[in-house]
Design a protein around this motif. Sequence first.
Motif, PDB file in Angstrom:
ATOM      1  N   ASP A 148       0.998  -1.236  -0.002  1.00 39.08           N
ATOM      2  CA  ASP A 148      -0.122   0.162  -0.041  1.00 39.08           C
ATOM      3  C   ASP A 148       0.903   1.275   0.160  1.00 39.08           C
ATOM      4  N   LEU A 149       1.911   0.931   0.147  1.00 37.30           N
ATOM      5  CA  LEU A 149       3.233   2.393   0.377  1.00 37.30           C
ATOM      6  C   LEU A 149       3.259   2.783  -1.191  1.00 37.30           C
ATOM      7  N   ALA A 150       3.151   2.043  -2.269  1.00 36.57           N
ATOM      8  CA  ALA A 150       3.502   2.391  -3.557  1.00 36.57           C
ATOM      9  C   ALA A 150       3.122   3.695  -4.033  1.00 36.57           C
ATOM     10  N   PRO A 151       2.011   4.375  -3.517  1.00 33.68           N
ATOM     11  CA  PRO A 151       1.717   5.884  -4.028  1.00 33.68           C
ATOM     12  C   PRO A 151       2.543   6.718  -3.098  1.00 33.68           C
ATOM     13  N   LEU A 152       2.888   6.213  -1.963  1.00 30.33           N
ATOM     14  CA  LEU A 152       3.980   7.225  -1.203  1.00 30.33           C
ATOM     15  C   LEU A 152       5.389   7.280  -1.774  1.00 30.33           C
ATOM     16  N   VAL A 153       5.656   5.966  -2.337  1.00 26.79           N
ATOM     17  CA  VAL A 153       6.918   5.968  -2.919  1.00 26.79           C
ATOM     18  C   VAL A 153       6.944   6.928  -4.340  1.00 26.79           C
ATOM     19  N   ASP A 154       5.861   6.999  -4.884  1.00 22.54           N
ATOM     20  CA  ASP A 154       5.601   7.675  -6.136  1.00 22.54           C
ATOM     21  C   ASP A 154       5.693   9.092  -5.719  1.00 22.54           C
ATOM     22  N   GLU A 155       5.023   9.183  -4.603  1.00 23.70           N
ATOM     23  CA  GLU A 155       5.244  10.789  -4.101  1.00 23.70           C
ATOM     24  C   GLU A 155       6.571  11.226  -3.675  1.00 23.70           C
ATOM     25  N   VAL A 156       7.342  10.411  -3.030  1.00 24.33           N
ATOM     26  CA  VAL A 156       8.655  10.795  -2.965  1.00 24.33           C
ATOM     27  C   VAL A 156       9.519  10.989  -4.157  1.00 24.33           C
ATOM     28  N   LEU A 157       9.419  10.211  -5.040  1.00 28.05           N
ATOM     29  CA  LEU A 157      10.003  10.227  -6.605  1.00 28.05           C
ATOM     30  C   LEU A 157       9.718  11.564  -7.027  1.00 28.05           C
ATOM     31  N   ALA A 158       8.393  11.922  -7.155  1.00 26.42           N
ATOM     32  CA  ALA A 158       7.681  13.006  -7.927  1.00 26.42           C
ATOM     33  C   ALA A 158       8.522  14.328  -7.098  1.00 26.42           C
ATOM     34  N   PHE A 159       8.677  14.355  -6.057  1.00 24.93           N
ATOM     35  CA  PHE A 159       9.355  15.537  -5.182  1.00 24.93           C
ATOM     36  C   PHE A 159      10.632  15.561  -5.652  1.00 24.93           C
ATOM     37  N   ALA A 160      11.394  14.338  -5.750  1.00 25.96           N
ATOM     38  CA  ALA A 160      12.669  14.480  -6.160  1.00 25.96           C
ATOM     39  C   ALA A 160      12.892  15.041  -7.569  1.00 25.96           C
ATOM     40  N   GLU A 161      11.941  14.585  -8.552  1.00 22.31           N
ATOM     41  CA  GLU A 161      11.911  14.729  -9.780  1.00 22.31           C
ATOM     42  C   GLU A 161      11.656  16.456 -10.047  1.00 22.31           C
ATOM     43  N   ALA A 162      10.885  16.750  -9.387  1.00 29.02           N
ATOM     44  CA  ALA A 162      10.597  18.446  -9.514  1.00 29.02           C
ATOM     45  C   ALA A 162      11.797  19.241  -8.878  1.00 29.02           C
ATOM     46  N   GLY A 163      12.279  18.634  -8.018  1.00 29.51           N
ATOM     47  CA  GLY A 163      13.678  19.511  -7.560  1.00 29.51           C
ATOM     48  C   GLY A 163      14.749  19.265  -8.729  1.00 29.51           C
ATOM     49  N   LEU A 164      15.070  18.365  -9.171  1.00 30.10           N
ATOM     50  CA  LEU A 164      15.905  18.087 -10.261  1.00 30.10           C
ATOM     51  C   LEU A 164      15.631  18.884 -11.506  1.00 30.10           C
ATOM     52  N   ALA A 165      14.303  18.975 -11.744  1.00 24.15           N
ATOM     53  CA  ALA A 165      14.213  19.747 -12.881  1.00 24.15           C
ATOM     54  C   ALA A 165      14.273  21.174 -12.971  1.00 24.15           C
ATOM     55  N   ARG A 166      13.757  21.489 -11.366  1.00 25.05           N
ATOM     56  CA  ARG A 166      14.103  22.993 -11.202  1.00 25.05           C
ATOM     57  C   ARG A 166      15.432  23.518 -11.032  1.00 25.05           C
ATOM     58  N   GLY A 167      16.414  22.414 -10.475  1.00 28.31           N
ATOM     59  CA  GLY A 167      17.615  22.960 -10.221  1.00 28.31           C
ATOM     60  C   GLY A 167      18.294  22.833 -11.403  1.00 28.31           C
ATOM     61  N   GLY A 168      18.448  21.873 -12.377  1.00 29.20           N
ATOM     62  CA  GLY A 168      19.014  21.892 -13.721  1.00 29.20           C
ATOM     63  C   GLY A 168      20.602  21.941 -13.452  1.00 29.20           C
ATOM     64  N   PRO A 169      21.419  21.362 -14.407  1.00 24.58           N
ATOM     65  CA  PRO A 169      22.787  21.391 -14.176  1.00 24.58           C
ATOM     66  C   PRO A 169      23.489  22.773 -14.149  1.00 24.58           C
ATOM     67  N   PRO A 170      24.217  23.186 -13.080  1.00 25.36           N
ATOM     68  CA  PRO A 170      24.595  24.351 -12.875  1.00 25.36           C
ATOM     69  C   PRO A 170      25.859  24.598 -14.190  1.00 25.36           C
ATOM     70  N   ALA A 171      25.798  25.774 -14.399  1.00 27.50           N
ATOM     71  CA  ALA A 171      26.762  26.113 -15.478  1.00 27.50           C
ATOM     72  C   ALA A 171      28.138  25.881 -15.403  1.00 27.50           C
ATOM     73  N   GLY A 172      28.665  25.422 -16.287  1.00 32.62           N
ATOM     74  CA  GLY A 172      30.198  25.152 -16.212  1.00 32.62           C
ATOM     75  C   GLY A 172      30.444  23.791 -15.467  1.00 32.62           C
ATOM     76  N   GLU A 173      29.570  23.100 -14.840  1.00 31.80           N
ATOM     77  CA  GLU A 173      29.791  21.643 -14.377  1.00 31.80           C
ATOM     78  C   GLU A 173      29.337  20.596 -15.419  1.00 31.80           C
ATOM     79  N   ILE A 174      28.879  20.678 -16.672  1.00 31.93           N
ATOM     80  CA  ILE A 174      28.210  19.752 -17.132  1.00 31.93           C
ATOM     81  C   ILE A 174      29.400  19.088 -17.897  1.00 31.93           C
ATOM     82  N   CYS A 175      29.272  17.642 -18.035  1.00 31.34           N
ATOM     83  CA  CYS A 175      30.539  17.130 -18.363  1.00 31.34           C
ATOM     84  C   CYS A 175      30.371  16.721 -20.067  1.00 31.34           C
ATOM     85  N   PRO A 176      31.335  16.698 -20.519  1.00 33.11           N
ATOM     86  CA  PRO A 176      31.379  16.415 -21.917  1.00 33.11           C
ATOM     87  C   PRO A 176      30.724  15.242 -22.225  1.00 33.11           C
ATOM     88  N   ALA A 177      29.944  15.036 -23.226  1.00 33.49           N
ATOM     89  CA  ALA A 177      29.373  13.816 -23.663  1.00 33.49           C
ATOM     90  C   ALA A 177      30.365  12.995 -24.087  1.00 33.49           C
TER      91      ALA A 177
END
Length: 215
Positions: free
Chosen positions: A186-215
């Motif tokens: 029954d915890l599956a929806p709470l797992v999804d909520e945690v991951l959605a929160f992390a995804e939102a933070g990751l999308a909002r932050g974005g890679p800092p300028a100058g720190e992107i590794c070359p492909a």
Amino acid sequence: MSDGRRERKKAQTRSRIQEAALDLFASQGYRETTIAQIAARADVATRTVTLHFPAKEDLLFADDPFTPESLAGWLRGRQGRTLDAVRDWMHATMRALDERDSGLDPAHVWQRRAVRARLLMADDDLRGRARAGYRDLEVLVAGGIGEDIGLPADALLPRLTAVTVVTGLREIYVTREGRAQSATSDLAPLVDEVLAFAEAGLARGGPPAGEICPA
């Protein structure tokens, strides 16, 4: 006795010992509980307890399915993003946990996990051992996210996201929402909520300028 029957009996004894230990830990405290008391509650010899669990803390850490080794396997085989793989790993591991303990009431399985989580948080030594495992999970998640977004694993954004994910998943067990559930699955929806929160933070932050590794 056949090998299969012997292994089943061994697994049943091991489970009975863990059940007895959790009951005693919850009712009288982890440090106040002795191996002899656990053996008496489980109706086995004291040596049987120590053969299965050489250290008392092993009664709480042994057989836990949410291991760094398990997550590492999922991340190695991932086809998409790391956070998607973590979500799939959590869901699959929870389903496997329910199936492994299919002979038990789902509510009992969940209550056992919740009691374990509270015990780990309440004791300094147990919390320290648990944190070592959490650290390994964070390193794995940070490494995967770093690969996803082209940053080193030790850059701020991968590390911050990994800590958010692992802490959030750990905290589910002791939250109001988590305590309201009646089965591990029954915890599956709470797992999804945690991951959605992390995804939102990751999308909002974005890679800092100058720190992107070359492909």
